[in-house]
Structures are given as structure tokens and as C-alpha cells.
Write a protein that holds these residues in place. Structure first.
Motif, PDB file in Angstrom:
ATOM      1  N   MET A   1       0.819  -1.176   0.000  1.00 35.20           N
ATOM      2  CA  MET A   1       0.000   0.000   0.000  1.00 35.20           C
ATOM      3  C   MET A   1       0.869   1.248   0.000  1.00 35.20           C
ATOM      4  O   MET A   1       0.575   2.187  -0.726  1.00 35.20           O
ATOM      5  CB  MET A   1      -0.926  -0.009   1.204  1.00 35.20           C
ATOM      6  CG  MET A   1      -1.971  -1.098   1.166  1.00 35.20           C
ATOM      7  SD  MET A   1      -2.971  -1.147   2.646  1.00 35.20           S
ATOM      8  CE  MET A   1      -1.759  -1.265   3.922  1.00 35.20           C
ATOM      9  N   VAL A   2       1.903   1.241   0.803  1.00 35.05           N
ATOM     10  CA  VAL A   2       2.784   2.398   0.857  1.00 35.05           C
ATOM     11  C   VAL A   2       3.469   2.599  -0.493  1.00 35.05           C
ATOM     12  O   VAL A   2       3.602   3.728  -0.970  1.00 35.05           O
ATOM     13  CB  VAL A   2       3.823   2.240   1.991  1.00 35.05           C
ATOM     14  CG1 VAL A   2       4.847   3.352   1.948  1.00 35.05           C
ATOM     15  CG2 VAL A   2       3.125   2.213   3.335  1.00 35.05           C
ATOM     16  N   GLY A   3       3.862   1.498  -1.122  1.00 26.52           N
ATOM     17  CA  GLY A   3       4.487   1.583  -2.437  1.00 26.52           C
ATOM     18  C   GLY A   3       3.552   2.163  -3.482  1.00 26.52           C
ATOM     19  O   GLY A   3       3.972   2.983  -4.312  1.00 26.52           O
ATOM     20  N   LEU A   4       2.290   1.761  -3.450  1.00 24.59           N
ATOM     21  CA  LEU A   4       1.304   2.317  -4.386  1.00 24.59           C
ATOM     22  C   LEU A   4       1.115   3.806  -4.165  1.00 24.59           C
ATOM     23  O   LEU A   4       1.039   4.588  -5.123  1.00 24.59           O
ATOM     24  CB  LEU A   4      -0.047   1.614  -4.236  1.00 24.59           C
ATOM     25  CG  LEU A   4      -0.210   0.292  -4.939  1.00 24.59           C
ATOM     26  CD1 LEU A   4      -1.565  -0.325  -4.588  1.00 24.59           C
ATOM     27  CD2 LEU A   4      -0.108   0.473  -6.442  1.00 24.59           C
ATOM     28  N   LEU A   5       1.023   4.212  -2.907  1.00 27.99           N
ATOM     29  CA  LEU A   5       0.862   5.633  -2.616  1.00 27.99           C
ATOM     30  C   LEU A   5       2.104   6.421  -3.025  1.00 27.99           C
ATOM     31  O   LEU A   5       1.989   7.532  -3.549  1.00 27.99           O
ATOM     32  CB  LEU A   5       0.543   5.843  -1.132  1.00 27.99           C
ATOM     33  CG  LEU A   5      -0.810   5.299  -0.682  1.00 27.99           C
ATOM     34  CD1 LEU A   5      -0.957   5.465   0.823  1.00 27.99           C
ATOM     35  CD2 LEU A   5      -1.962   5.957  -1.408  1.00 27.99           C
ATOM     36  N   GLY A   6       3.278   5.838  -2.825  1.00 23.63           N
ATOM     37  CA  GLY A   6       4.514   6.481  -3.265  1.00 23.63           C
ATOM     38  C   GLY A   6       4.550   6.646  -4.774  1.00 23.63           C
ATOM     39  O   GLY A   6       4.944   7.701  -5.284  1.00 23.63           O
ATOM     40  N   LEU A   7       4.131   5.621  -5.489  1.00 23.34           N
ATOM     41  CA  LEU A   7       4.061   5.704  -6.948  1.00 23.34           C
ATOM     42  C   LEU A   7       3.053   6.770  -7.366  1.00 23.34           C
ATOM     43  O   LEU A   7       3.306   7.557  -8.281  1.00 23.34           O
ATOM     44  CB  LEU A   7       3.666   4.346  -7.534  1.00 23.34           C
ATOM     45  CG  LEU A   7       3.459   4.298  -9.038  1.00 23.34           C
ATOM     46  CD1 LEU A   7       4.735   4.655  -9.778  1.00 23.34           C
ATOM     47  CD2 LEU A   7       2.952   2.927  -9.456  1.00 23.34           C
ATOM     48  N   GLY A   8       1.916   6.804  -6.685  1.00 15.99           N
ATOM     49  CA  GLY A   8       0.904   7.816  -6.988  1.00 15.99           C
ATOM     50  C   GLY A   8       1.439   9.222  -6.790  1.00 15.99           C
ATOM     51  O   GLY A   8       1.169  10.119  -7.596  1.00 15.99           O
ATOM     52  N   GLU A   9       2.214   9.419  -5.733  1.00 16.00           N
ATOM     53  CA  GLU A   9       2.794  10.744  -5.487  1.00 16.00           C
ATOM     54  C   GLU A   9       3.779  11.122  -6.580  1.00 16.00           C
ATOM     55  O   GLU A   9       3.788  12.262  -7.052  1.00 16.00           O
ATOM     56  CB  GLU A   9       3.476  10.770  -4.128  1.00 16.00           C
ATOM     57  CG  GLU A   9       3.961  12.147  -3.745  1.00 16.00           C
ATOM     58  CD  GLU A   9       4.427  12.243  -2.313  1.00 16.00           C
ATOM     59  OE1 GLU A   9       5.154  13.201  -2.023  1.00 16.00           O
ATOM     60  OE2 GLU A   9       4.070  11.385  -1.492  1.00 16.00           O
ATOM     61  N   LEU A  10       4.581  10.164  -6.993  1.00 17.84           N
ATOM     62  CA  LEU A  10       5.536  10.409  -8.081  1.00 17.84           C
ATOM     63  C   LEU A  10       4.805  10.771  -9.375  1.00 17.84           C
ATOM     64  O   LEU A  10       5.176  11.722 -10.062  1.00 17.84           O
ATOM     65  CB  LEU A  10       6.417   9.174  -8.290  1.00 17.84           C
ATOM     66  CG  LEU A  10       7.476   9.277  -9.380  1.00 17.84           C
ATOM     67  CD1 LEU A  10       8.518  10.331  -9.018  1.00 17.84           C
ATOM     68  CD2 LEU A  10       8.135   7.929  -9.593  1.00 17.84           C
ATOM     69  N   LEU A  11       3.749  10.031  -9.688  1.00 16.30           N
ATOM     70  CA  LEU A  11       2.977  10.320 -10.900  1.00 16.30           C
ATOM     71  C   LEU A  11       2.309  11.688 -10.818  1.00 16.30           C
ATOM     72  O   LEU A  11       2.246  12.424 -11.803  1.00 16.30           O
ATOM     73  CB  LEU A  11       1.925   9.232 -11.135  1.00 16.30           C
ATOM     74  CG  LEU A  11       2.461   7.856 -11.514  1.00 16.30           C
ATOM     75  CD1 LEU A  11       1.340   6.824 -11.479  1.00 16.30           C
ATOM     76  CD2 LEU A  11       3.112   7.897 -12.884  1.00 16.30           C
ATOM     77  N   LYS A  12       1.816  12.021  -9.638  1.00 17.02           N
ATOM     78  CA  LYS A  12       1.147  13.317  -9.456  1.00 17.02           C
ATOM     79  C   LYS A  12       2.121  14.466  -9.712  1.00 17.02           C
ATOM     80  O   LYS A  12       1.744  15.481 -10.298  1.00 17.02           O
ATOM     81  CB  LYS A  12       0.569  13.405  -8.046  1.00 17.02           C
ATOM     82  CG  LYS A  12      -0.261  14.644  -7.811  1.00 17.02           C
ATOM     83  CD  LYS A  12      -0.898  14.616  -6.430  1.00 17.02           C
ATOM     84  CE  LYS A  12      -1.741  15.850  -6.197  1.00 17.02           C
ATOM     85  NZ  LYS A  12      -2.380  15.813  -4.877  1.00 17.02           N
TER      86      LYS A  12
END
Length: 63
Positions: A1-12
């Protein structure tokens, strides 16, 4: 979950928003809810379904 949120932040940061398809498993949805995943995921992803059905809200137990 943390990895997905980290990826989402990078994409944002790159001005990109992806769609995150949620699993059909109610148990997984309940787990994600207990972990406050949905509290943050909507900032980074378009969720499908946008409002997952949870028949019973689990509360964390502190003993």
C-alpha cells in the motif's frame, strides 16, 4: 500500500493520474479501509469503483 501511494505521489508530480482498479474481495477492501488507504489514495488515483461497498466497518482494537 505504501508503495502504491509512493508511486501515486511520483505520478502526481508529473501531472499524471492513473486509475486504480480495486479488488472484488470484500476482505481486501476491509483491510485497505482499516489501514486508511482510501483516505490518501483518492489524492493520487481515480478509484474504480469510486466508493467500494463495505458491509461492516472494522475498528482497530487497542488493548
Amino acid at each position: 500500500m505504501v508503495g502504491l501511494l509512493g508511486l501515486g505521489e511520483l505520478l502526481k508530480k508529473g501531472n499524471v493520474q492513473k486509475t486504480l482498479r480495486l479488488p472484488k474481495s470484500e476482505e481486501v477492501i476491509k483491510y485497505l479501509e482499516r489501514a486508511d488507504f482510501f483516505r490518501f489514495a483518492g489524492d493520487y488515483f481515480a478509484l474504480k469503483p469510486s466508493k467500494p461497498q463495505i458491509t461492516e466497518k472494522y475498528l482497530r482494537g487497542f488493548h
